[in-house]
Design a protein around this motif. Structure first.
Motif, PDB file in Angstrom:
ATOM      1  N   THR A 265       0.826  -1.206   0.000  1.00 45.06           N
ATOM      2  CA  THR A 265       0.000   0.000   0.000  1.00 45.06           C
ATOM      3  C   THR A 265       0.862   1.259   0.000  1.00 45.06           C
ATOM      4  O   THR A 265       0.361   2.344  -0.269  1.00 45.06           O
ATOM      5  CB  THR A 265      -0.937   0.039   1.222  1.00 45.06           C
ATOM      6  OG1 THR A 265      -0.152   0.009   2.422  1.00 45.06           O
ATOM      7  CG2 THR A 265      -1.904  -1.143   1.203  1.00 45.06           C
ATOM      8  N   LYS A 266       2.148   1.106   0.314  1.00 40.66           N
ATOM      9  CA  LYS A 266       3.109   2.211   0.265  1.00 40.66           C
ATOM     10  C   LYS A 266       4.463   1.671  -0.167  1.00 40.66           C
ATOM     11  O   LYS A 266       4.766   0.495   0.021  1.00 40.66           O
ATOM     12  CB  LYS A 266       3.241   2.897   1.626  1.00 40.66           C
ATOM     13  CG  LYS A 266       1.998   3.680   2.018  1.00 40.66           C
ATOM     14  CD  LYS A 266       2.208   4.506   3.255  1.00 40.66           C
ATOM     15  CE  LYS A 266       0.923   5.290   3.549  1.00 40.66           C
ATOM     16  NZ  LYS A 266       0.981   5.930   4.862  1.00 40.66           N
TER      17      LYS A 266
ATOM     18  N   ALA B 231       6.293   3.980  -6.985  1.00 40.94           N
ATOM     19  CA  ALA B 231       5.069   4.274  -6.232  1.00 40.94           C
ATOM     20  C   ALA B 231       4.036   4.938  -7.136  1.00 40.94           C
ATOM     21  O   ALA B 231       2.854   4.559  -7.125  1.00 40.94           O
ATOM     22  CB  ALA B 231       5.393   5.163  -5.032  1.00 40.94           C
TER      23      ALA B 231
ATOM     24  N   LEU C  52       0.616   4.158  -5.530  1.00 41.18           N
ATOM     25  CA  LEU C  52       0.845   4.077  -4.085  1.00 41.18           C
ATOM     26  C   LEU C  52       1.551   5.332  -3.588  1.00 41.18           C
ATOM     27  O   LEU C  52       2.169   6.060  -4.365  1.00 41.18           O
ATOM     28  CB  LEU C  52       1.709   2.855  -3.759  1.00 41.18           C
ATOM     29  CG  LEU C  52       1.209   1.511  -4.280  1.00 41.18           C
ATOM     30  CD1 LEU C  52       2.230   0.419  -4.005  1.00 41.18           C
ATOM     31  CD2 LEU C  52      -0.135   1.172  -3.678  1.00 41.18           C
ATOM     32  N   GLY C  53       1.503   5.542  -2.278  1.00 37.24           N
ATOM     33  CA  GLY C  53       2.259   6.628  -1.678  1.00 37.24           C
ATOM     34  C   GLY C  53       3.730   6.274  -1.584  1.00 37.24           C
ATOM     35  O   GLY C  53       4.097   5.104  -1.492  1.00 37.24           O
TER      36      GLY C  53
ATOM     37  N   ILE D  40       7.313   7.000   0.569  1.00 31.53           N
ATOM     38  CA  ILE D  40       7.853   7.436   1.852  1.00 31.53           C
ATOM     39  C   ILE D  40       9.380   7.363   1.785  1.00 31.53           C
ATOM     40  O   ILE D  40       9.940   6.277   1.599  1.00 31.53           O
ATOM     41  CB  ILE D  40       7.360   6.529   3.012  1.00 31.53           C
ATOM     42  CG1 ILE D  40       5.848   6.333   2.984  1.00 31.53           C
ATOM     43  CG2 ILE D  40       7.867   7.061   4.347  1.00 31.53           C
ATOM     44  CD1 ILE D  40       5.043   7.578   3.153  1.00 31.53           C
TER      45      ILE D  40
ATOM     46  N   ASP E 221       4.159   8.956   8.807  1.00 31.93           N
ATOM     47  CA  ASP E 221       4.061   8.468   7.429  1.00 31.93           C
ATOM     48  C   ASP E 221       3.695   6.995   7.302  1.00 31.93           C
ATOM     49  O   ASP E 221       3.170   6.578   6.270  1.00 31.93           O
ATOM     50  CB  ASP E 221       5.370   8.720   6.679  1.00 31.93           C
ATOM     51  CG  ASP E 221       5.540  10.177   6.302  1.00 31.93           C
ATOM     52  OD1 ASP E 221       4.584  10.958   6.444  1.00 31.93           O
ATOM     53  OD2 ASP E 221       6.651  10.542   5.870  1.00 31.93           O
ATOM     54  N   LEU E 222       3.996   6.203   8.314  1.00 30.87           N
ATOM     55  CA  LEU E 222       3.672   4.775   8.295  1.00 30.87           C
ATOM     56  C   LEU E 222       2.818   4.457   9.508  1.00 30.87           C
ATOM     57  O   LEU E 222       3.141   4.870  10.621  1.00 30.87           O
ATOM     58  CB  LEU E 222       4.948   3.928   8.325  1.00 30.87           C
ATOM     59  CG  LEU E 222       5.878   4.076   7.129  1.00 30.87           C
ATOM     60  CD1 LEU E 222       7.181   3.339   7.378  1.00 30.87           C
ATOM     61  CD2 LEU E 222       5.209   3.574   5.864  1.00 30.87           C
TER      62      LEU E 222
ATOM     63  N   ASP F 296      -0.689  -0.310   6.975  1.00 31.24           N
ATOM     64  CA  ASP F 296       0.158  -0.126   5.796  1.00 31.24           C
ATOM     65  C   ASP F 296       0.943  -1.401   5.523  1.00 31.24           C
ATOM     66  O   ASP F 296       1.458  -2.035   6.446  1.00 31.24           O
ATOM     67  CB  ASP F 296       1.163   1.016   6.007  1.00 31.24           C
ATOM     68  CG  ASP F 296       0.531   2.390   5.989  1.00 31.24           C
ATOM     69  OD1 ASP F 296      -0.520   2.554   5.334  1.00 31.24           O
ATOM     70  OD2 ASP F 296       1.089   3.302   6.621  1.00 31.24           O
TER      71      ASP F 296
ATOM     72  N   VAL G 269       4.198  -2.307   3.332  1.00 31.48           N
ATOM     73  CA  VAL G 269       5.262  -1.484   2.765  1.00 31.48           C
ATOM     74  C   VAL G 269       6.260  -2.319   1.967  1.00 31.48           C
ATOM     75  O   VAL G 269       6.825  -3.285   2.484  1.00 31.48           O
ATOM     76  CB  VAL G 269       6.001  -0.725   3.888  1.00 31.48           C
ATOM     77  CG1 VAL G 269       7.079   0.170   3.308  1.00 31.48           C
ATOM     78  CG2 VAL G 269       5.012   0.087   4.722  1.00 31.48           C
TER      79      VAL G 269
END
Length: 182
Positions: A58-59, A75, A80-81, A83, A115-116, A120, A122
């Motif tokens: 998801t990130k 991303a 996705l986001g 980071i 941010d997380l 999430d 990752v």
């Protein structure tokens, strides 16, 4: 010169070996020719974005510095986001940090605390997996933030340095995908 046909051949054809850099006896793998070729860079981005999809991420976390160059477009391509995980002292505001050992000393990485979060998944993206120290610290940092590690995806694994073996316990079953192994 004929154009490479597969992703492996394409990527390998755009990575330059630089002898004795950054010190004598080291052969540095320079990815800047790959980044300068829009077709090769797009193929790399697509391949890593597909890895993000396979892991259910998801990130995407990118590790400083070349992980930023690869992780941000991955991303974006995967929807996705992104980071950034930075060296200590580079992020303003509240951060979570993780120290790790180097051959001669130690280092520390950070992520913005907000941010997380729990829920999430990752995917960590970086250019090269060498000894695995920074990647291992990033996996710990992700878990400490309450998120789940979906996996690790790298352009290139330097297999002779043992990073994969070091990361197996930290990955806890999450996949490690290297597009190239040298």
């Amino acid at each position: 010169m004929t154009e490479p046909t597969g992703i492996t051949e394409l990527l390998l054809s755009r990575i330059r070996d630089v002898a004795d850099y950054p010190e004598p006896g080291v052969v540095f793998k320079d990815i800047t020719p790959l980044l300068a070729d829009p077709g090769a860079f797009a193929a790399l981005t697509d391949a890593l974005a597909e890895a993000a999809g396979r892991t259910g991420a998801t990130k995407v976390v990118g590790l400083e510095a070349r992980g930023f160059i690869l992780g941000a477009p991955v991303a974006l391509r995967a929807g996705l986001g992104f980071i950034p995980v930075r060296k200590a002292g580079k992020l303003p505001g509240a951060t979570l940090s993780q120290a790790y050992d180097l051959e001669y000393g130690s280092a520390e990485i950070e992520v913005h605390a907000e941010d997380l979060t729990a829920g999430d998944r990752v995917l960590v993206v970086d250019d090269v997996l060498a000894t695995g120290g920074t990647a291992e610290a990033s996996l710990e940092l992700i878990r400490r933030a309450g998120a789940e590690v979906a996996g690790l995806a790298v352009l290139m694994e330097l297999g002779f340095l043992g990073g994969r073996a070091r990361l197996e316990p930290a990955l806890a079953g999450a996949p490690l995908e290297a597009l190239l192994t040298v």
